[in-house]
Design a protein around this motif. Structure first.
Motif, PDB file in Angstrom:
ATOM      1  N   ARG A  75       7.771 -46.398  11.265  1.00 14.82           N
ATOM      2  CA  ARG A  75       8.898 -47.143  10.727  1.00 14.82           C
ATOM      3  C   ARG A  75      10.203 -46.422  11.044  1.00 14.82           C
ATOM      4  NH1 ARG A  75       9.509 -49.397   4.545  1.00 14.82           N
ATOM      5  NH2 ARG A  75      11.653 -50.117   4.691  1.00 14.82           N
ATOM      6  N   ASN A  76      11.158 -47.188  11.574  1.00 15.70           N
ATOM      7  CA  ASN A  76      12.445 -46.594  11.925  1.00 15.70           C
ATOM      8  C   ASN A  76      13.195 -46.177  10.664  1.00 15.70           C
ATOM      9  OD1 ASN A  76      11.978 -47.097  14.634  1.00 15.70           O
ATOM     10  ND2 ASN A  76      12.864 -49.154  14.546  1.00 15.70           N
ATOM     11  N   ARG A  77      13.795 -45.026  10.733  1.00 16.53           N
ATOM     12  CA  ARG A  77      14.564 -44.516   9.593  1.00 16.53           C
ATOM     13  C   ARG A  77      15.904 -45.234   9.547  1.00 16.53           C
ATOM     14  NH1 ARG A  77      14.468 -40.151   6.317  1.00 16.53           N
ATOM     15  NH2 ARG A  77      16.449 -39.404   5.461  1.00 16.53           N
ATOM     16  N   ARG A  78      16.200 -45.808   8.403  1.00 19.82           N
ATOM     17  CA  ARG A  78      17.449 -46.552   8.255  1.00 19.82           C
ATOM     18  C   ARG A  78      18.457 -45.754   7.450  1.00 19.82           C
ATOM     19  NH1 ARG A  78      15.625 -52.138   5.734  1.00 19.82           N
ATOM     20  NH2 ARG A  78      14.568 -50.702   4.324  1.00 19.82           N
ATOM     21  N   THR A  79      19.708 -45.983   7.754  1.00 22.98           N
ATOM     22  CA  THR A  79      20.789 -45.342   7.012  1.00 22.98           C
ATOM     23  C   THR A  79      21.642 -46.417   6.355  1.00 22.98           C
ATOM     24  OG1 THR A  79      22.200 -45.336   8.987  1.00 22.98           O
ATOM     25  CG2 THR A  79      20.868 -43.364   8.573  1.00 22.98           C
ATOM     26  N   PHE A  80      22.129 -46.113   5.166  1.00 27.59           N
ATOM     27  CA  PHE A  80      22.912 -47.077   4.406  1.00 27.59           C
ATOM     28  C   PHE A  80      24.234 -46.429   3.997  1.00 27.59           C
ATOM     29  CE2 PHE A  80      19.404 -49.949   4.049  1.00 27.59           C
ATOM     30  CZ  PHE A  80      18.288 -49.130   3.952  1.00 27.59           C
ATOM     31  N   ASP A  81      25.296 -47.235   4.077  1.00 28.98           N
ATOM     32  CA  ASP A  81      26.601 -46.705   3.685  1.00 28.98           C
ATOM     33  C   ASP A  81      26.764 -46.803   2.170  1.00 28.98           C
ATOM     34  OD1 ASP A  81      28.307 -49.686   4.915  1.00 28.98           O
ATOM     35  OD2 ASP A  81      27.006 -49.375   3.216  1.00 28.98           O
ATOM     36  N   THR A  82      27.871 -46.219   1.680  1.00 27.86           N
ATOM     37  CA  THR A  82      28.110 -46.158   0.241  1.00 27.86           C
ATOM     38  C   THR A  82      28.279 -47.543  -0.367  1.00 27.86           C
ATOM     39  OG1 THR A  82      29.221 -44.036   0.575  1.00 27.86           O
ATOM     40  CG2 THR A  82      29.603 -45.153  -1.517  1.00 27.86           C
ATOM     41  N   ALA A  83      28.927 -48.470   0.353  1.00 22.19           N
ATOM     42  CA  ALA A  83      29.155 -49.821  -0.172  1.00 22.19           C
ATOM     43  C   ALA A  83      27.836 -50.548  -0.415  1.00 22.19           C
ATOM     44  CB  ALA A  83      30.032 -50.615   0.790  1.00 22.19           C
ATOM     45  N   TRP A 103      19.631 -43.338  -5.778  1.00 23.05           N
ATOM     46  CA  TRP A 103      20.969 -43.940  -5.831  1.00 23.05           C
ATOM     47  C   TRP A 103      21.373 -44.221  -7.278  1.00 23.05           C
ATOM     48  CZ3 TRP A 103      19.847 -48.194  -1.602  1.00 23.05           C
ATOM     49  CH2 TRP A 103      19.631 -47.558  -0.368  1.00 23.05           C
ATOM     50  N   LEU A 104      20.409 -44.677  -8.087  1.00 22.80           N
ATOM     51  CA  LEU A 104      20.712 -44.951  -9.489  1.00 22.80           C
ATOM     52  C   LEU A 104      21.079 -43.669 -10.225  1.00 22.80           C
ATOM     53  CD1 LEU A 104      17.839 -47.472 -10.283  1.00 22.80           C
ATOM     54  CD2 LEU A 104      20.270 -47.994 -10.190  1.00 22.80           C
ATOM     55  N   ALA A 105      20.328 -42.590  -9.964  1.00 22.54           N
ATOM     56  CA  ALA A 105      20.621 -41.317 -10.619  1.00 22.54           C
ATOM     57  C   ALA A 105      22.001 -40.808 -10.211  1.00 22.54           C
ATOM     58  CB  ALA A 105      19.543 -40.297 -10.258  1.00 22.54           C
ATOM     59  N   GLN A 106      22.331 -40.962  -8.937  1.00 26.23           N
ATOM     60  CA  GLN A 106      23.650 -40.525  -8.478  1.00 26.23           C
ATOM     61  C   GLN A 106      24.759 -41.346  -9.125  1.00 26.23           C
ATOM     62  OE1 GLN A 106      24.109 -40.771  -4.267  1.00 26.23           O
ATOM     63  NE2 GLN A 106      26.222 -40.086  -4.272  1.00 26.23           N
ATOM     64  N   TYR A 107      24.529 -42.652  -9.244  1.00 24.59           N
ATOM     65  CA  TYR A 107      25.527 -43.522  -9.870  1.00 24.59           C
ATOM     66  C   TYR A 107      25.706 -43.168 -11.344  1.00 24.59           C
ATOM     67  CZ  TYR A 107      27.625 -47.831 -11.649  1.00 24.59           C
ATOM     68  OH  TYR A 107      28.439 -48.743 -12.265  1.00 24.59           O
ATOM     69  N   ASP A 108      24.578 -42.930 -12.047  1.00 25.17           N
ATOM     70  CA  ASP A 108      24.665 -42.571 -13.473  1.00 25.17           C
ATOM     71  C   ASP A 108      25.392 -41.239 -13.646  1.00 25.17           C
ATOM     72  OD1 ASP A 108      21.356 -43.877 -14.203  1.00 25.17           O
ATOM     73  OD2 ASP A 108      23.321 -44.844 -14.118  1.00 25.17           O
ATOM     74  N   ILE A 133      22.714 -56.632   8.070  1.00 26.13           N
ATOM     75  CA  ILE A 133      22.497 -55.641   9.130  1.00 26.13           C
ATOM     76  C   ILE A 133      21.855 -54.380   8.563  1.00 26.13           C
ATOM     77  CG2 ILE A 133      23.684 -54.123  10.773  1.00 26.13           C
ATOM     78  CD1 ILE A 133      25.716 -56.381  11.195  1.00 26.13           C
ATOM     79  N   ALA A 134      22.324 -53.945   7.403  1.00 25.55           N
ATOM     80  CA  ALA A 134      21.773 -52.734   6.795  1.00 25.55           C
ATOM     81  C   ALA A 134      20.303 -52.916   6.417  1.00 25.55           C
ATOM     82  CB  ALA A 134      22.590 -52.343   5.568  1.00 25.55           C
ATOM     83  N   LEU A 135      19.937 -54.111   5.952  1.00 22.99           N
ATOM     84  CA  LEU A 135      18.567 -54.352   5.525  1.00 22.99           C
ATOM     85  C   LEU A 135      17.614 -54.575   6.694  1.00 22.99           C
ATOM     86  CD1 LEU A 135      19.075 -56.720   2.456  1.00 22.99           C
ATOM     87  CD2 LEU A 135      18.180 -54.396   2.438  1.00 22.99           C
ATOM     88  N   ARG A 136      18.056 -55.314   7.695  1.00 20.13           N
ATOM     89  CA  ARG A 136      17.140 -55.746   8.757  1.00 20.13           C
ATOM     90  C   ARG A 136      17.223 -54.900  10.029  1.00 20.13           C
ATOM     91  NH1 ARG A 136      13.808 -59.802   6.555  1.00 20.13           N
ATOM     92  NH2 ARG A 136      13.752 -60.955   8.521  1.00 20.13           N
TER      93      ARG A 136
END
Length: 381
Positions: free
Chosen positions: A4-12, A45-50, A275-278
């Motif tokens: 599986r290709n490693r995906r990266t996601f931006d902050t938004a 991500w949830l822990a970072q947001y909290d 784009i980020a998801l697919r």
């Protein structure tokens, strides 16, 4: 098995996923399953947001007491609305003819008249009286309960064709004529409305792409052709605009964004989510109408940056983007026109629940052989 290709996601995008869970009441597993995300990453991500909201060192400022109180009230209101919704949906399964409703009416008959009890329970007097007459010669049908459950699970929107498919998936075979007869007998009528509102403004001098898609609405694999469009939602506190991106292969909504206005940033946010998801490969066809948002420089730059091919409908031809138009029609008939939203935030929550909790994962599509988009992708993977 391919790696599986490693995906990266931006902050938004991370913030958008967190808001789905924190502000709109979706579960982590539900969001991960629909968006094809890793559970541990989302929880991180949830822990970072909290941590940021708690104002830990070097991360941000803590909430004020007033803000905390407002959030507590919002969560309490959300819980109350969900509790009421659960009770209404559960009680909706108790139709005239069941022992529970009839016993309740008989028990309270001395304290209130039949008309009042029927109004409170959401049943008709004629149905109650007919049930009393049928008590002498009851007729049991094994399909009644699963038929009613499937109808209620669809939000009261499925017709006889989709109900036949839903029963078949449970191993219950019934012809369409029989299902229609049972629907009429138990008062199960799909709610349909048809409206049309023109939201495309093609009167501009921006560059317009050719119709590359040319109504080829059935690609051979996922992420070969997407369609996108904008629609509007009425609330008591103004309009809410929804931009969505749909994969034509599985009819799955792969990206969406909502805002009280519809600038070019709105359609770009929806496309960025897709784009980020697919993680599509260059060459994917991105089909839209000729609206100024899709012809904008920001949208064209986003397509060029990811190697996507722009395609636009012919002027005034809604059939060139018929699949997207049909999704919006289903959304409005099956959810929006049945609700009255107090504000845009309430509409955003409800629409997100519809997309993730029903449309992508459970709604049966005739084009897909009466399977949901998620099941169709899994079966053809």
């Amino acid at each position: 098995m391919t790696a599986r290709n490693r995906r990266t996601f931006d902050t938004a995008f991370k913030l958008q996923v967190v808001q789905m869970i924190r502000d709109q009441g979706l579960s982590v597993s539900q969001v991960c399953r629909d968006q094809d995300l890793v559970d541990s990453a989302v929880r991180r991500w949830l822990a970072q947001y909290d941590a940021e909201q708690a104002g830990q060192p070097g991360v941000g400022k803590p909430l004020t007491a007033e803000q905390q109180r407002i959030r507590e009230l919002e969560r309490e209101n959300q819980r109350l609305r969900e509790d009421v919704s659960i009770l209404k949906k559960a009680f909706g399964l108790l139709r005239p003819g069941t022992e529970v409703i009839q016993s309740m009416i008989d028990q309270w008959q001395e304290k209130a008249d039949t008309a009042r009890l029927c109004r409170l329970l959401g049943v008709s007097r004629s149905g109650v009286y007919a049930t009393r007459r049928r008590r002498q010669t009851p007729r049991v049908c094994a399909l009644t309960t699963p038929l009613q459950a499937a109808f209620q699970a669809s939000g009261g929107n499925y017709g006889s064709r989709r109900l036949c498919a839903a029963l078949k998936s449970q191993g219950l075979l019934a012809g369409r004529c029989r299902v229609r007869r049972l629907m009429k007998q138990h008062g199960l009528k799909a709610r349909w409305k048809r409206k049309f509102v023109h939201t495309t403004d093609s009167r501009h001098d921006l560059p317009v792409a050719a119709n590359v898609l040319d109504r080829c609405f059935n690609p051979n694999a996922p992420d070969q052709a997407w369609a996108a469009d904008i629609t509007y939602v009425r609330t008591d506190r103004g309009w809410l605009y929804l931009a969505a991106v749909l994969d034509l292969y599985s009819r799955k909504i792969v990206g969406w964004a909502m805002a009280p206005n519809m600038p070019a940033e709105l359609v770009c946010t929806a496309l960025q989510m897709a784009i980020a998801l697919r993680q599509p490969k260059p060459g994917l066809i991105m089909h839209t109408d000729r609206g100024s948002q899709y012809a904008s420089q920001a949208h064209r730059d986003l397509l060029a940056r990811h190697g996507l091919v722009a395609s636009m409908s012919r002027k005034g031809n809604c059939w060139d983007n018929a699949v997207m138009e049909r999704f919006f029609l289903n959304l409005k008939m099956e959810r929006i026109w049945q609700q009255r939203y107090a504000n845009p935030a309430e509409a955003m929550t409800d629409i997100t629940h519809y997309i993730i909790g029903f449309y992508n994962t459970h709604r049966l599509h005739s084009t897909l052989g009466y399977r949901s988009p998620a099941d169709y992708e899994k079966a053809t993977a």
